[in-house]
Design a protein around this motif. Sequence first.
Motif, PDB file in Angstrom:
ATOM      1  N   UNK A 192       0.828  -1.208   0.000  1.00 51.86           N
ATOM      2  CA  UNK A 192       0.000   0.000   0.000  1.00 51.86           C
ATOM      3  C   UNK A 192       0.863   1.259   0.000  1.00 51.86           C
ATOM      4  N   UNK A 193       1.960   1.238   0.752  1.00 54.12           N
ATOM      5  CA  UNK A 193       2.874   2.390   0.731  1.00 54.12           C
ATOM      6  C   UNK A 193       3.432   2.596  -0.668  1.00 54.12           C
ATOM      7  N   UNK A 194       3.873   1.536  -1.298  1.00 56.86           N
ATOM      8  CA  UNK A 194       4.441   1.641  -2.641  1.00 56.86           C
ATOM      9  C   UNK A 194       3.384   2.121  -3.647  1.00 56.86           C
ATOM     10  N   UNK A 195       2.160   1.675  -3.457  1.00 58.31           N
ATOM     11  CA  UNK A 195       1.092   2.114  -4.355  1.00 58.31           C
ATOM     12  C   UNK A 195       0.884   3.627  -4.227  1.00 58.31           C
ATOM     13  N   UNK A 196       0.974   4.135  -3.003  1.00 61.69           N
ATOM     14  CA  UNK A 196       0.819   5.583  -2.800  1.00 61.69           C
ATOM     15  C   UNK A 196       2.000   6.356  -3.377  1.00 61.69           C
ATOM     16  N   UNK A 197       3.207   5.812  -3.227  1.00 61.65           N
ATOM     17  CA  UNK A 197       4.385   6.474  -3.809  1.00 61.65           C
ATOM     18  C   UNK A 197       4.274   6.496  -5.329  1.00 61.65           C
ATOM     19  N   UNK A 198       3.805   5.390  -5.910  1.00 60.41           N
ATOM     20  CA  UNK A 198       3.643   5.325  -7.363  1.00 60.41           C
ATOM     21  C   UNK A 198       2.675   6.396  -7.856  1.00 60.41           C
ATOM     22  N   UNK A 373      16.779  -1.127  12.962  1.00 59.17           N
ATOM     23  CA  UNK A 373      16.571  -0.763  14.367  1.00 59.17           C
ATOM     24  C   UNK A 373      15.697  -1.764  15.097  1.00 59.17           C
ATOM     25  N   UNK A 374      15.026  -2.642  14.343  1.00 60.40           N
ATOM     26  CA  UNK A 374      14.055  -3.563  14.932  1.00 60.40           C
ATOM     27  C   UNK A 374      12.671  -2.970  15.064  1.00 60.40           C
ATOM     28  N   UNK A 375      12.538  -1.669  14.779  1.00 60.52           N
ATOM     29  CA  UNK A 375      11.258  -0.964  14.904  1.00 60.52           C
ATOM     30  C   UNK A 375      10.569  -0.874  13.546  1.00 60.52           C
ATOM     31  N   UNK A 376       9.296  -1.173  13.520  1.00 60.34           N
ATOM     32  CA  UNK A 376       8.498  -1.006  12.306  1.00 60.34           C
ATOM     33  C   UNK A 376       7.228  -0.257  12.663  1.00 60.34           C
ATOM     34  N   UNK A 377       6.744   0.551  11.727  1.00 66.01           N
ATOM     35  CA  UNK A 377       5.530   1.320  11.989  1.00 66.01           C
ATOM     36  C   UNK A 377       4.324   0.389  12.043  1.00 66.01           C
ATOM     37  N   UNK A 378       3.327   0.790  12.818  1.00 64.16           N
ATOM     38  CA  UNK A 378       2.208  -0.105  13.130  1.00 64.16           C
ATOM     39  C   UNK A 378       1.354  -0.433  11.911  1.00 64.16           C
ATOM     40  N   UNK A 379       0.889   0.569  11.196  1.00 65.05           N
ATOM     41  CA  UNK A 379      -0.077   0.335  10.122  1.00 65.05           C
ATOM     42  C   UNK A 379       0.572  -0.153   8.846  1.00 65.05           C
ATOM     43  N   UNK A 380       1.699   0.464   8.476  1.00 65.28           N
ATOM     44  CA  UNK A 380       2.280   0.185   7.164  1.00 65.28           C
ATOM     45  C   UNK A 380       3.504  -0.717   7.211  1.00 65.28           C
ATOM     46  N   UNK A 381       3.961  -1.068   8.384  1.00 66.51           N
ATOM     47  CA  UNK A 381       5.060  -2.020   8.482  1.00 66.51           C
ATOM     48  C   UNK A 381       6.350  -1.540   7.858  1.00 66.51           C
ATOM     49  N   UNK A 382       6.622  -0.244   7.910  1.00 63.47           N
ATOM     50  CA  UNK A 382       7.890   0.279   7.400  1.00 63.47           C
ATOM     51  C   UNK A 382       8.970   0.032   8.443  1.00 63.47           C
ATOM     52  N   UNK A 383       9.917  -0.823   8.123  1.00 69.96           N
ATOM     53  CA  UNK A 383      11.006  -1.146   9.035  1.00 69.96           C
ATOM     54  C   UNK A 383      12.054  -0.041   8.954  1.00 69.96           C
ATOM     55  N   UNK A 384      12.421   0.510  10.099  1.00 73.35           N
ATOM     56  CA  UNK A 384      13.281   1.689  10.139  1.00 73.35           C
ATOM     57  C   UNK A 384      14.736   1.305  10.378  1.00 73.35           C
ATOM     58  N   UNK A 385      15.603   1.895   9.596  1.00 74.17           N
ATOM     59  CA  UNK A 385      17.037   1.610   9.663  1.00 74.17           C
ATOM     60  C   UNK A 385      17.645   2.077  10.990  1.00 74.17           C
TER      61      UNK A 385
END
Length: 525
Positions: A192-198, A373-385
Amino acid sequence: MRDFQLPGRSPVFAANGVCATSHPLAAKTAIDILERGGNAVDAAIAGAVLLGICEPQMTGIGGDCFILMSPPGSDEILALNGSGRAASAANAADLRDRGLVAVPVHGPDAVTIPGAVDAFCRLSDDHGKIGLDAILAPAIRYAEEGVPVAPRVAFDWPTSAKALQGHGLTHFLPDGTAPKVGDLFRAPAQAEVLRRIAKDGRKAFYEGEVAEDMVRCLQAAGGVHTLEDFAATACDYTTPISGSYAGAELVEHPPNGQGATAILLLNILSHFDIAAMDPFGSQRAHIEAEAAKLAYDARNRFITDPENCARLDYMLAPETAAKLAALINPGKAMQAAAPLTEAVHKDTIYITVVDRDRMAVSLIYSIFHGFGSGLASEKFGVLLQNRGSGFTLQQGHPNEMAGGKRPMHTIIPGMLRENGKVRMPFGVMGGQYQSNGHARLVSNIRDFGMSPQDGIDAPRCFSFDGVMKVERGYSDAVRQDLSDLGHRVEIPEGPIGGAQAIVIRDDGVLEGGSDPRKDGCALGY
């Protein structure tokens, strides 16, 4: 020509285009993009983004990238810095006041703002042909339908997954155990994130609901990140740096990447007759190890955010290499330099593409440690460096953590030029090893006449932090010789790094090589 009775792989030859990378689905996707009329930029971005689904422990849209690119019909090389900055409120003094001597590897303190998405959007706008919607379509499809977990990914996942916490566990360890070879991994929230970026470009990631999701995750964990930090993210075109070795020009990305370290290492090695040594003997391994200790010590002192890197010319000066080479004793290992307080690791992907117009792209993309970092956002699952763990907390150090600053990066794309012509985009993954890996591959090709595939396949060794890791491809006799010279020798649990390269031959044919230490391959058409 290789011995066909022994294990190995042949290089890939093609006339129209080649991609080499660490997962076959990404290589195939890149070639599909080329065959549909896209160029090397389109193909490299498409493959790189898909690698975040194929190898999620290695990379993803919550990470950074660096890119070298040669436009079609030109031997000019452009550099794009897609690394993010520390949150504006980040401050080394605050961490020191908490009793810390290094940035914690996992958690919000280590998270710098992801820069890769901004760089991909900018590169597509400036140099691509087919647009983000077409470029991102394969990754969106695979994220929704799932990707079978490849053997090397399955090997890495259990160890890397120890970093996962909170929503990171939900998105990347949903059953509580690491997937096995062949299991499907899906990431529908990232689709869904990629679809929005597109549809809407960079603002879909750095503003609005996706950015809010990431900031909520960070602030809930104690981070100082803000929506303004994300909105302000911007990549930069920079001027590449280069050095000569054995008739070739090694072109590297400038700081805050560590490419200058590879150039310095080769400058040191140029003071020795490496070509007269056994390529897999103890003498070459020893000299290279000693040169690496000296080059990395210089890196640790000087490489930092471009705006604070005052000693780059000194690192690249021939006189510096000559003085350092004179410190090497061919008969005895020197004591290693003091270990870094900055955290380092190995998890990165690399992709290179050359198209029919001979546009060449060398792209490296990472979340730093396994699962970042082991942390990912709740809704979109973006794993943060966790690139912020590349900062030091040492007061007054050029690489001291500060708000809005970029940390020293281990990831570096490379290119070789010969007689002014772009000859080979290449990259070597492996965290700390990358500068050493660039120098080793260039030496394999220039000193010993190896093909890129042979040079990639060849055994590796690496001396860092007081330990010399020597792959099983070396003989026990070599390991004993190195131990007798004073090295603390170990056989690493896993392979050292991974590499890909594409040679643009004089006859116009492309020759691709890819590392068997990874799951990937080179493909052409």
